[in-house]
Motif scaffolding. Structure first.
Motif, PDB file in Angstrom:
ATOM      1  N   SER A 247       1.912  -1.431 -21.192  1.00 40.24           N
ATOM      2  CA  SER A 247       1.859  -2.797 -20.663  1.00 40.24           C
ATOM      3  C   SER A 247       0.425  -3.267 -20.496  1.00 40.24           C
ATOM      4  CB  SER A 247       2.588  -2.874 -19.323  1.00 40.24           C
ATOM      5  OG  SER A 247       3.953  -2.583 -19.468  1.00 40.24           O
ATOM      6  N   SER A 248      -0.412  -2.403 -19.947  1.00 38.49           N
ATOM      7  CA  SER A 248      -1.813  -2.747 -19.755  1.00 38.49           C
ATOM      8  C   SER A 248      -2.476  -3.084 -21.088  1.00 38.49           C
ATOM      9  CB  SER A 248      -2.553  -1.600 -19.070  1.00 38.49           C
ATOM     10  OG  SER A 248      -3.922  -1.875 -18.943  1.00 38.49           O
ATOM     11  N   GLN A 289       6.722  -3.927  -9.803  1.00 40.38           N
ATOM     12  CA  GLN A 289       5.700  -3.904  -8.752  1.00 40.38           C
ATOM     13  C   GLN A 289       4.366  -3.400  -9.305  1.00 40.38           C
ATOM     14  OE1 GLN A 289       7.947  -1.485  -5.963  1.00 40.38           O
ATOM     15  NE2 GLN A 289       8.114  -3.221  -4.571  1.00 40.38           N
ATOM     16  N   SER A 290       4.406  -2.363 -10.126  1.00 35.15           N
ATOM     17  CA  SER A 290       3.193  -1.852 -10.744  1.00 35.15           C
ATOM     18  C   SER A 290       2.540  -2.918 -11.625  1.00 35.15           C
ATOM     19  CB  SER A 290       3.514  -0.616 -11.596  1.00 35.15           C
ATOM     20  OG  SER A 290       4.049   0.412 -10.800  1.00 35.15           O
ATOM     21  N   TYR A 297      -3.357  -7.950  -8.097  1.00 38.72           N
ATOM     22  CA  TYR A 297      -3.981  -7.204  -7.005  1.00 38.72           C
ATOM     23  C   TYR A 297      -5.231  -6.440  -7.421  1.00 38.72           C
ATOM     24  CZ  TYR A 297      -0.022  -8.244  -3.973  1.00 38.72           C
ATOM     25  OH  TYR A 297       0.905  -8.892  -3.194  1.00 38.72           O
ATOM     26  N   GLY A 298      -5.634  -6.570  -8.668  1.00 43.81           N
ATOM     27  CA  GLY A 298      -6.890  -5.977  -9.095  1.00 43.81           C
ATOM     28  C   GLY A 298      -6.864  -4.493  -9.383  1.00 43.81           C
ATOM     29  N   TYR A 299      -5.692  -3.898  -9.515  1.00 38.69           N
ATOM     30  CA  TYR A 299      -5.607  -2.467  -9.829  1.00 38.69           C
ATOM     31  C   TYR A 299      -5.785  -2.250 -11.332  1.00 38.69           C
ATOM     32  CZ  TYR A 299      -3.659  -1.266  -5.226  1.00 38.69           C
ATOM     33  OH  TYR A 299      -3.459  -1.061  -3.867  1.00 38.69           O
ATOM     34  N   ARG A 346      -5.366  -4.202  -1.147  1.00 41.97           N
ATOM     35  CA  ARG A 346      -4.894  -2.842  -1.365  1.00 41.97           C
ATOM     36  C   ARG A 346      -4.218  -2.238  -0.136  1.00 41.97           C
ATOM     37  NH1 ARG A 346      -7.910   0.294  -5.916  1.00 41.97           N
ATOM     38  NH2 ARG A 346      -8.277  -1.442  -7.334  1.00 41.97           N
ATOM     39  N   VAL A 347      -4.199  -2.972   0.958  1.00 41.39           N
ATOM     40  CA  VAL A 347      -3.555  -2.466   2.168  1.00 41.39           C
ATOM     41  C   VAL A 347      -2.041  -2.589   2.023  1.00 41.39           C
ATOM     42  CG1 VAL A 347      -3.250  -2.807   4.641  1.00 41.39           C
ATOM     43  CG2 VAL A 347      -5.519  -3.083   3.613  1.00 41.39           C
ATOM     44  N   PRO A 348      -1.278  -1.495   2.138  1.00 41.83           N
ATOM     45  CA  PRO A 348       0.180  -1.575   2.059  1.00 41.83           C
ATOM     46  C   PRO A 348       0.729  -2.543   3.107  1.00 41.83           C
ATOM     47  CG  PRO A 348      -0.537   0.703   1.967  1.00 41.83           C
ATOM     48  CD  PRO A 348      -1.752  -0.104   2.317  1.00 41.83           C
ATOM     49  N   GLY A 349       1.614  -3.422   2.677  1.00 42.21           N
ATOM     50  CA  GLY A 349       2.202  -4.389   3.597  1.00 42.21           C
ATOM     51  C   GLY A 349       1.493  -5.726   3.633  1.00 42.21           C
TER      52      GLY A 349
END
Length: 419
Positions: A247-248, A289-290, A297-299, A346-349
């Motif tokens: 995908s990337s 989600q990934s 989200y910049g990952y 990057r903070v979960p939630g």
């Protein structure tokens, strides 16, 4: 042979189209019919044969007539219900029938557009010609201003593939499976070079058309909503890490608007080479989600892959963002009053809206845990990973049972953007 009615054809070809997930219509400008035929806010039907629902980024529900031109096919892809060796009832629409159906649904305010795909009948060129003709009739003969998504056929002549973007808001070319080995084994009539060549051609046409529109006001619109693709999850041995890598690469090389993931679903009279049961639907959800982590989200792809286990599979009980944070605890906690946007994301939630709220509020004063509670769904997931004006997780972040402490009960997943 008994002649089927239009309604009978619709029942067959709408059902045959349900396996294609890539029918979202976000990313295009809204078209209004001449004479005010459509109001500023269309009303989507909540049920109906062949009607699917997609959502624009603003949350507006968009209804599409989702059908195949035909379920005849000369290809024999093992995972496809419409493959030539499948024992299904066959029928087809003419391009004029597709146009008439679309206009009938549109005028009754059931739909806002058309999603049209097809099996391969006679040849790839013949099928592609009929798909384009369906869209041409709508645009040129009826001045149809609604949304059109055309599935293009990579095996067709490049000039025909190119023409699809002149009539469609969005075009898509399915890569089908994540790996070359999987495609060779399960879809022997298809070729990765042909698929990627068609995607590259379309990407170039889209970029060229956008440049022309900037320089010449009356340059024709060309696939303004871009192109997308779909890959099937769980029909072959590809891991989640393989899918994320693929995908990337597709996003980077072809500028895709979306990659859609469709969990393999067992079909009647299935080929012996296919799995006997479908993969968990949660796996499809984790891949989406990934995908969002990379897009919004910049990952980087390798960071998302790092959340997977040794076999390359993402955990099903927690989302990949939380899995990453638990694996790399040395990057946390994050100070919500000082950290840059990229670290807050990057903070979960914490979703996009919550991060935007934090950045706006902290310009006025320092934020406390209570302020954070007003911006998020729950603080349980957040506490170990943040520092606030009145909070520091001194002992919490190093607990051995942290995963059990922050994971939602039963694997329930919070909305990615809503938090």
């Amino acid at each position: 042979m008994t002649q089927l009615s239009t309604l009978e054809k619709l029942a067959i070809l709408a059902d045959a189209a349900k396996y294609d997930a890539s029918c979202a219509s976000s990313g295009t400008t809204r078209r209004d019919s001449k004479g005010g035929g459509k109001s500023g806010k269309g009303i989507g039907s909540t049920e109906g044969m062949g009607i699917c629902h997609a959502y624009a980024p603003d949350g507006r529900c968009i209804s599409l007539l989702k059908i195949l031109l035909t379920n005849h096919c000369i290809f024999d892809c093992h995972y496809c219900i419409n493959r030539k060796s499948s024992n299904v009832r066959r029928t087809r629409f003419s391009p004029q029938e597709v146009a008439d159906l679309t206009l009938a649904f549109y005028r009754r305010n059931y739909i806002e557009g058309l999603f049209l795909s097809s099996g391969i009948i006679k040849s790839s060129n013949h099928t592609m010609e009929m798909l384009i003709e369906s869209a041409r009739i709508l645009r040129e003969e009826h001045d149809f201003r609604g949304y059109i998504h055309l599935k293009t056929i990579p095996e067709a002549d490049p000039d025909m593939v190119r023409r699809a973007g002149l009539f469609a808001d969005r075009v898509s070319i399915n890569v089908e499976l994540p790996t070359t080995a999987g495609l060779t084994r399960l879809a022997p009539d298809k070729s990765v070079p042909r698929i990627e060549g068609a995607m590259d051609l379309m990407a170039g046409e889209i970029v060229e058309a956008r440049d022309a529109r900037r320089r010449f006001r009356h340059a024709p619109r060309y696939a303004p909503a871009g192109q997308s693709t779909q890959m099937i999850v769980g029909a072959d041995a590809a891991s989640d890490a393989d899918i994320i890598t693929r995908s990337s690469g597709l996003y980077g090389r072809f500028g895709l608007r979306r990659v859609y993931y469709s969990a393999f679903s067992p079909i009647p009279d299935a080929s012996a080479v296919l799995p006997l049961k479908r993969p968990p639907l949660m796996r499809e959800h984790r891949l989406y989600q990934s995908d969002w982590l990379m897009r919004f989200y910049g990952y980087a792809a390798d960071e998302v892959r790092s959340a997977a286990d040794a076999a390359g599979m993402l955990p099903l009980d927690i989302d990949p963002k939380l899995a990453f944070a638990l694996k790399f605890r040395d990057s946390f906690p994050v100070d919500i009053n000082r950290a840059p946007r990229e670290m807050l994301l990057r903070v979960p939630g914490l979703g996009v809206r919550a991060v935007n709220g934090i950045l706006s509020a902290r310009r006025l004063r320092r934020l406390t845990l209570a302020d954070l509670a007003r911006l998020t769904v729950s603080l349980t997931k957040l506490r170990p990973f943040v520092i606030a004006d009145d909070w520091r997780p001194v002992m919490l972040a190093d607990r051995a049972d942290l995963r059990a402490l922050v994971a939602p009960a039963g694997g329930e997943q919070l909305e990615l953007f809503g938090a």
